[in-house]
Design a protein around this motif. Sequence first.
Motif, PDB file in Angstrom:
ATOM      1  N   GLU A  91      -5.836   0.962   5.345  1.00  0.00           N
ATOM      2  CA  GLU A  91      -5.982   2.149   4.489  1.00  0.00           C
ATOM      3  C   GLU A  91      -6.197   3.403   5.336  1.00  0.00           C
ATOM      4  O   GLU A  91      -5.586   4.447   5.081  1.00  0.00           O
ATOM      5  CB  GLU A  91      -7.159   1.953   3.529  1.00  0.00           C
ATOM      6  CG  GLU A  91      -6.892   0.946   2.418  1.00  0.00           C
ATOM      7  CD  GLU A  91      -8.115   0.672   1.565  1.00  0.00           C
ATOM      8  OE1 GLU A  91      -7.968   0.432   0.361  1.00  0.00           O
ATOM      9  OE2 GLU A  91      -9.247   0.681   2.126  1.00  0.00           O
ATOM     10  N   ILE A 126       0.843  -1.209   0.000  1.00  0.00           N
ATOM     11  CA  ILE A 126       0.000   0.000   0.000  1.00  0.00           C
ATOM     12  C   ILE A 126       0.872   1.251   0.000  1.00  0.00           C
ATOM     13  O   ILE A 126       0.619   2.209  -0.740  1.00  0.00           O
ATOM     14  CB  ILE A 126      -0.953  -0.011   1.210  1.00  0.00           C
ATOM     15  CG1 ILE A 126      -2.005  -1.122   1.050  1.00  0.00           C
ATOM     16  CG2 ILE A 126      -1.660   1.342   1.352  1.00  0.00           C
ATOM     17  CD1 ILE A 126      -2.835  -1.377   2.294  1.00  0.00           C
ATOM     18  N   ARG A 133      -3.818   5.882   2.817  1.00  0.00           N
ATOM     19  CA  ARG A 133      -3.717   5.575   1.395  1.00  0.00           C
ATOM     20  C   ARG A 133      -4.668   4.439   1.046  1.00  0.00           C
ATOM     21  O   ARG A 133      -4.962   3.587   1.884  1.00  0.00           O
ATOM     22  CB  ARG A 133      -2.288   5.147   1.028  1.00  0.00           C
ATOM     23  CG  ARG A 133      -1.250   6.203   1.341  1.00  0.00           C
ATOM     24  CD  ARG A 133       0.078   5.860   0.725  1.00  0.00           C
ATOM     25  NE  ARG A 133       1.114   6.798   1.132  1.00  0.00           N
ATOM     26  CZ  ARG A 133       2.331   6.814   0.620  1.00  0.00           C
ATOM     27  NH1 ARG A 133       2.668   5.971  -0.328  1.00  0.00           N
ATOM     28  NH2 ARG A 133       3.218   7.695   1.058  1.00  0.00           N
ATOM     29  N   GLU A 134      -5.121   4.432  -0.217  1.00  0.00           N
ATOM     30  CA  GLU A 134      -6.027   3.379  -0.663  1.00  0.00           C
ATOM     31  C   GLU A 134      -5.236   2.244  -1.297  1.00  0.00           C
ATOM     32  O   GLU A 134      -4.258   2.473  -2.011  1.00  0.00           O
ATOM     33  CB  GLU A 134      -7.029   3.947  -1.669  1.00  0.00           C
ATOM     34  CG  GLU A 134      -8.139   2.977  -2.037  1.00  0.00           C
ATOM     35  CD  GLU A 134      -9.221   3.626  -2.872  1.00  0.00           C
ATOM     36  OE1 GLU A 134      -9.990   2.873  -3.510  1.00  0.00           O
ATOM     37  OE2 GLU A 134      -9.285   4.877  -2.904  1.00  0.00           O
ATOM     38  N   ALA A 135      -5.657   1.021  -1.002  1.00  0.00           N
ATOM     39  CA  ALA A 135      -4.990  -0.149  -1.561  1.00  0.00           C
ATOM     40  C   ALA A 135      -5.467  -0.438  -2.974  1.00  0.00           C
ATOM     41  O   ALA A 135      -6.642  -0.225  -3.312  1.00  0.00           O
ATOM     42  CB  ALA A 135      -5.244  -1.361  -0.684  1.00  0.00           C
ATOM     43  N   SER A 181      -9.229  -2.290   5.045  1.00  0.00           N
ATOM     44  CA  SER A 181      -9.855  -0.990   5.313  1.00  0.00           C
ATOM     45  C   SER A 181      -9.195  -0.295   6.493  1.00  0.00           C
ATOM     46  O   SER A 181      -8.958   0.926   6.465  1.00  0.00           O
ATOM     47  CB  SER A 181     -11.355  -1.174   5.586  1.00  0.00           C
ATOM     48  OG  SER A 181     -12.025  -1.630   4.439  1.00  0.00           O
TER      49      SER A 181
END
Length: 340
Positions: free
Chosen positions: A282, A205, A287-289, A279
Amino acid sequence: MKANPGITLVTGAAGFIGYHVARRLLEDGEEVLALDNLNSYYDVRLKEARLSQLKSFPGFRFEEVDLADRSGIESLFDRQPIGRVIHLAGQAGVRYSLNNPHAYTESNITGFLHILEGCRQTRVKHLVYASSSSVYGGNTRVPFSVHDNVDHPVSLYAATKKANEVMAHSYAHLFGLPCTGLRFFTVYGPWGRPDMAMFIFTKAILAGEPITLFNEGKMRRDFTYVDDIVEGIVRLRNHAPEPNPAWSSDSPDPGSSSAPYRIYNIGNNQPVELLDLVSILERTLGREAVKQFAPMQPGDVPSTYANVDDLMRDVGFRPATPLEVGVKRFVDWYREYHGL
């Protein structure tokens, strides 16, 4: 030969759980004899960094010995009085066992026999050893209980851990060696193993790389924070099992015995889907996976879920660290360790 008070031998002390157990004992003012072979299953620099932390304690001694080295293990037990053994060394990993089976028989079977023999010959007061939730294999009744039959492993790794349990029972029965087996459930936390989901996901990530979620992300794991594992180990180390007078050979209970032998689960008792773990990561990382979904891998099980009633009954403890708290501690360590 009289049983000696001795120091505590912690095997696998350069490993993830072994490091934390050794550190806890050292912080409590105890002497620790640490064993590890520093193999290259994952980055040896991480193992050496753990050891460097432990070497700052005056009660710490380290010996680099391989479990499969019979003469080396015999010499280790002969050279100093060892009172208790916390055996955490061994070849870990379900998927690695698919392609490297001999690593598991050499370390987890032959190596464990050498530890059992060392304990028997020197009359160690208590052997506490690592088993795994993987032994539940094909079982689907949850939560998993130590009183359930576990004769259907679905990986060689799990089979070797089941073998450890029955080997320990034979030594408890034949020689009166008190043995406690601990089935760990998906341990995570600072100084964790790079081959485990928490480490893999965090690294990917942060790098903007995709993560693979097997079973379409619906895998459920009983993530257990490492400090909870350590607390369970430390409490049980001073709780050597006694023969169970109520044990019946007509209806044998797998979790206890007429010998000084016990099995315990150590798990968080709150299974979480991998997508929920992602979730939390993240949010913690900001940050978004990038997610890739894949089918179930050979040797994996869809869910793990620990019944910890026996642990609570016998030593008054059950793991309770919330996943959000544990993930933040892991991420904080990860950033510091990698200088991020």
